[in-house]
Every structure is written in C-alpha cells, then in structure tokens.
Design a protein around this motif. Structure first.
Motif, mmCIF file in Angstrom:
data_model
loop_
_atom_site.group_PDB
_atom_site.id
_atom_site.type_symbol
_atom_site.label_atom_id
_atom_site.label_comp_id
_atom_site.label_asym_id
_atom_site.label_seq_id
_atom_site.Cartn_x
_atom_site.Cartn_y
_atom_site.Cartn_z
ATOM 1 N N ALA A 184 0.823 -1.204 0.000
ATOM 2 C CA ALA A 184 0.000 0.000 0.000
ATOM 3 C C ALA A 184 0.858 1.255 0.000
ATOM 4 N N ALA A 185 2.041 1.158 0.618
ATOM 5 C CA ALA A 185 2.917 2.312 0.693
ATOM 6 C C ALA A 185 3.567 2.630 -0.650
ATOM 7 N N GLU A 186 3.626 1.657 -1.542
ATOM 8 C CA GLU A 186 4.311 1.875 -2.815
ATOM 9 C C GLU A 186 3.422 1.657 -4.027
ATOM 10 N N GLU A 187 2.137 1.420 -3.796
ATOM 11 C CA GLU A 187 1.232 1.178 -4.915
ATOM 12 C C GLU A 187 -0.022 2.026 -4.812
ATOM 13 N N LEU A 188 -0.526 2.416 -5.983
ATOM 14 C CA LEU A 188 -1.825 3.058 -6.085
ATOM 15 C C LEU A 188 -2.683 2.147 -6.947
ATOM 16 N N VAL A 189 -3.856 1.780 -6.446
ATOM 17 C CA VAL A 189 -4.707 0.831 -7.148
ATOM 18 C C VAL A 189 -6.111 1.399 -7.282
ATOM 19 N N CYS A 190 -6.685 1.255 -8.470
ATOM 20 C CA CYS A 190 -8.066 1.660 -8.696
ATOM 21 C C CYS A 190 -8.612 0.865 -9.872
ATOM 22 N N GLY A 191 -9.782 0.254 -9.683
ATOM 23 C CA GLY A 191 -10.362 -0.534 -10.765
ATOM 24 C C GLY A 191 -9.402 -1.615 -11.211
ATOM 25 N N ASN A 192 -9.075 -1.626 -12.510
ATOM 26 C CA ASN A 192 -8.124 -2.609 -13.022
ATOM 27 C C ASN A 192 -6.742 -2.000 -13.275
ATOM 28 N N LEU A 193 -6.474 -0.856 -12.626
ATOM 29 C CA LEU A 193 -5.184 -0.183 -12.766
ATOM 30 C C LEU A 193 -4.361 -0.348 -11.492
ATOM 31 N N ARG A 194 -3.068 -0.561 -11.656
ATOM 32 C CA ARG A 194 -2.153 -0.710 -10.530
ATOM 33 C C ARG A 194 -0.870 0.036 -10.871
ATOM 34 N N GLY A 209 -5.122 -4.507 -15.625
ATOM 35 C CA GLY A 209 -5.422 -5.925 -15.524
ATOM 36 C C GLY A 209 -4.131 -6.673 -15.251
ATOM 37 N N ASN A 210 -3.824 -7.645 -16.083
ATOM 38 C CA ASN A 210 -2.599 -8.422 -15.921
ATOM 39 C C ASN A 210 -1.505 -8.010 -16.902
ATOM 40 N N SER A 211 -1.741 -6.927 -17.644
ATOM 41 C CA SER A 211 -0.789 -6.525 -18.677
ATOM 42 C C SER A 211 -0.129 -5.187 -18.351
ATOM 43 N N PRO A 212 1.172 -5.054 -18.659
ATOM 44 C CA PRO A 212 1.841 -3.761 -18.455
ATOM 45 C C PRO A 212 1.282 -2.716 -19.416
ATOM 46 N N LEU A 213 1.208 -1.485 -18.945
ATOM 47 C CA LEU A 213 0.673 -0.392 -19.747
ATOM 48 C C LEU A 213 1.780 0.617 -19.996
ATOM 49 N N ALA A 214 2.053 0.907 -21.262
ATOM 50 C CA ALA A 214 3.128 1.835 -21.627
ATOM 51 C C ALA A 214 2.594 3.269 -21.627
ATOM 52 N N LEU A 215 3.177 4.093 -20.755
ATOM 53 C CA LEU A 215 2.803 5.500 -20.679
ATOM 54 C C LEU A 215 4.031 6.374 -20.868
ATOM 55 N N THR A 216 3.836 7.562 -21.418
ATOM 56 C CA THR A 216 4.921 8.534 -21.483
ATOM 57 C C THR A 216 5.124 9.114 -20.082
ATOM 58 N N PRO A 217 6.272 9.756 -19.832
ATOM 59 C CA PRO A 217 6.488 10.360 -18.505
ATOM 60 C C PRO A 217 5.377 11.331 -18.104
ATOM 61 N N THR A 218 4.892 12.128 -19.052
ATOM 62 C CA THR A 218 3.815 13.077 -18.739
ATOM 63 C C THR A 218 2.519 12.344 -18.430
ATOM 64 N N GLU A 219 2.206 11.311 -19.194
ATOM 65 C CA GLU A 219 0.997 10.523 -18.929
ATOM 66 C C GLU A 219 1.082 9.848 -17.568
ATOM 67 N N TYR A 220 2.263 9.362 -17.208
ATOM 68 C CA TYR A 220 2.453 8.724 -15.898
ATOM 69 C C TYR A 220 2.216 9.732 -14.778
ATOM 70 N N LYS A 221 2.774 10.935 -14.913
ATOM 71 C CA LYS A 221 2.579 11.961 -13.893
ATOM 72 C C LYS A 221 1.106 12.333 -13.773
ATOM 73 N N LEU A 222 0.424 12.401 -14.904
ATOM 74 C CA LEU A 222 -1.006 12.704 -14.887
ATOM 75 C C LEU A 222 -1.786 11.638 -14.123
ATOM 76 N N LEU A 223 -1.518 10.385 -14.461
ATOM 77 C CA LEU A 223 -2.220 9.277 -13.810
ATOM 78 C C LEU A 223 -1.949 9.283 -12.307
ATOM 79 N N LYS A 224 -0.708 9.484 -11.929
ATOM 80 C CA LYS A 224 -0.342 9.522 -10.516
ATOM 81 C C LYS A 224 -1.072 10.660 -9.803
ATOM 82 N N THR A 225 -1.131 11.821 -10.446
ATOM 83 C CA THR A 225 -1.825 12.977 -9.866
ATOM 84 C C THR A 225 -3.302 12.685 -9.659
ATOM 85 N N PHE A 226 -3.943 12.085 -10.658
ATOM 86 C CA PHE A 226 -5.364 11.756 -10.541
ATOM 87 C C PHE A 226 -5.608 10.741 -9.417
ATOM 88 N N LEU A 227 -4.781 9.683 -9.381
ATOM 89 C CA LEU A 227 -4.968 8.638 -8.379
ATOM 90 C C LEU A 227 -4.743 9.148 -6.961
#
Length: 233
Positions: free
Chosen positions: A124-134, A145-163
């Motif tokens: 929990a200290a190192e993961e953010l989980v929501c729906g089928n995203l980890r 789900g069970n597959s890695p998702l390729a994001l750009t650095p900006t997309e990753y920062k966006l996702l982290k900010t939202f989560l």
C-alpha cells in the motif's frame, strides 16, 4: 478477493485446501506440478502462493527462488520437511512463512491472513490501485489488468496525480503546476489536453471511464464509480 495459487501434488490435500480457502473468502486455484504452476503464474495475477517442496517435476525451493527473481508475491511453504535446516533453506529461497505437515487448517488460514496483511501494508505504501489499474510508485510502472501499460512520462505523472486526488475536481492550473517539474519541463494547456486525451484512451475501457471532464474548470478522477457513457466528456 485475494487469489491464492495452491501448488500441491496431493490431489486430496489440494482439494481440501481449496475448499477451506474458498469458505474463508479467497479465490483458490490448484496446480499439481510446476509446469502448470509456471503457466498460471505468468498468465494471472496472484496475491499469495502456497507451495509444496517435493513436486513430481521439480523442487519447491528452486521454484521459489525463480518466483522471487521476477515477483514479490508472498510465498508460504507447506511441506512435510520439518528440520530446522529445511526451514532455513525455505526462508533463504524467499519464503514469507513455512508451515509443516500435518497442520491445522485454522492455523494455515491464520498464517495466510497474517502474511497477506503484512505484505498488503507494505504494498500500500508503494502502490496506487483503482479498478483494473495498478501503479507501482517505486518502479514507476503501470499495469492494466494483468498486462503492463506503456505511458509517457507526462501521462504517468497525470495518472499519478489523478490517483492521489480521487474525486477531487482538479483545475487545469493545478494540474499544469504539478506537471511542471523542478527541472523546468513545461507543459502548456494545449499539451495538457492532448495528454489527458491520450491517457484516457489508454486506461478507459468498456467497464471503466476513470477521467471526467468538468467543462470550463478541469478534470475529475471518478475511479470505478462511473461506467462508459456516464460522463466521459
């Protein structure tokens, strides 16, 4: 519910474990040899593995070492080998616990819950989980789900900010401020719109919308509360 892979070649014992795991609220899946276990391990997500040492096509200690090189899924040995040196060997192979046969099923269930709780707090200290995203914060990786998702650095920062701000309406100004890092990498409003659109296309599906546009203001992370067609403007 937690998914538990039970690798035990004694079919009656495996069936009994599966029955009790299911009754306790887990999702148990049996494997009677290492070949089957390997296939299951790589094709599905697991919360814990119960592993016998003596299997028809290999050694549990060696298999645990292989698991630990690729994954941090908790492993509990369940074996008749009860010598101190056997236990030491099990823990050296990366086991989180070691239970000897014969055993009391209530004790097994308690030990499983203890390991899951302990590992769950660490994750929990190192993961953010929501729906089928980890999102693994320490490794900066994303799984859908069970597959890695390729994001750009900006997309990753966006996702982290939202989560990290679920349910909050984030203005475009606030998001832009979070994406403009200490090295001065700048993201303007047009680039933000494009990146949100790209992120949304990668993470949303028939089940989850995740990101809602709040017109004239910004965006809101709705998580798994709303489905496609209910606010994906």
């Amino acid at each position: 519910m937690e998914r538990i892979l039970i690798i035990e070649d004694d079919e009656m014992l495996n069936a009994g474990l599966c029955y009790n795991m299911q009754a306790a609220g887990y999702i148990p899946v049996p494997a009677y040899d290492l070949k089957t276990a390997r296939d299951l391990l790589h094709s599905q997500r697991w919360d814990l593995i119960l592993l016998d040492v003596n299997l028809p096509d290999g050694n549990g200690y060696a298999f645990a070492g292989q698991i630990r090189r690729d994954s941090d899924v908790p492993v509990i040995f369940l074996t008749a080998q009860d010598m101190d040196e056997d236990m030491v060997k099990g823990f050296e192979a990366g086991a989180d616990d070691y239970i000897t046969k014969p055993f009391n099923i209530k004790v097994v269930l308690q030990r499983i819950r203890a390991v899951l709780n302990r590992c769950g707090k660490a994750k929990a200290a190192e993961e953010l989980v929501c729906g089928n995203l980890r999102v693994n914060l320490s490794e900066m990786t994303v799984q859908k789900g069970n597959s890695p998702l390729a994001l750009t650095p900006t997309e990753y920062k966006l996702l982290k900010t939202f989560l990290q701000n679920p349910g909050q309406v984030l203005t475009r100004e606030i998001i832009l401020e979070k994406l403009w890092d200490s090295e001065g990498n700048f993201v303007d409003e047009h680039t933000l719109t494009i990146n949100v659109s790209r992120l949304r296309s990668k993470i949303s599906d028939a089940q989850y919308t995740y990101i809602k546009t709040v017109y004239g203001v910004g965006y809101q992370w709705i998580g798994d509360r709303e489905q496609i067609g209910g606010g994906n403007e």
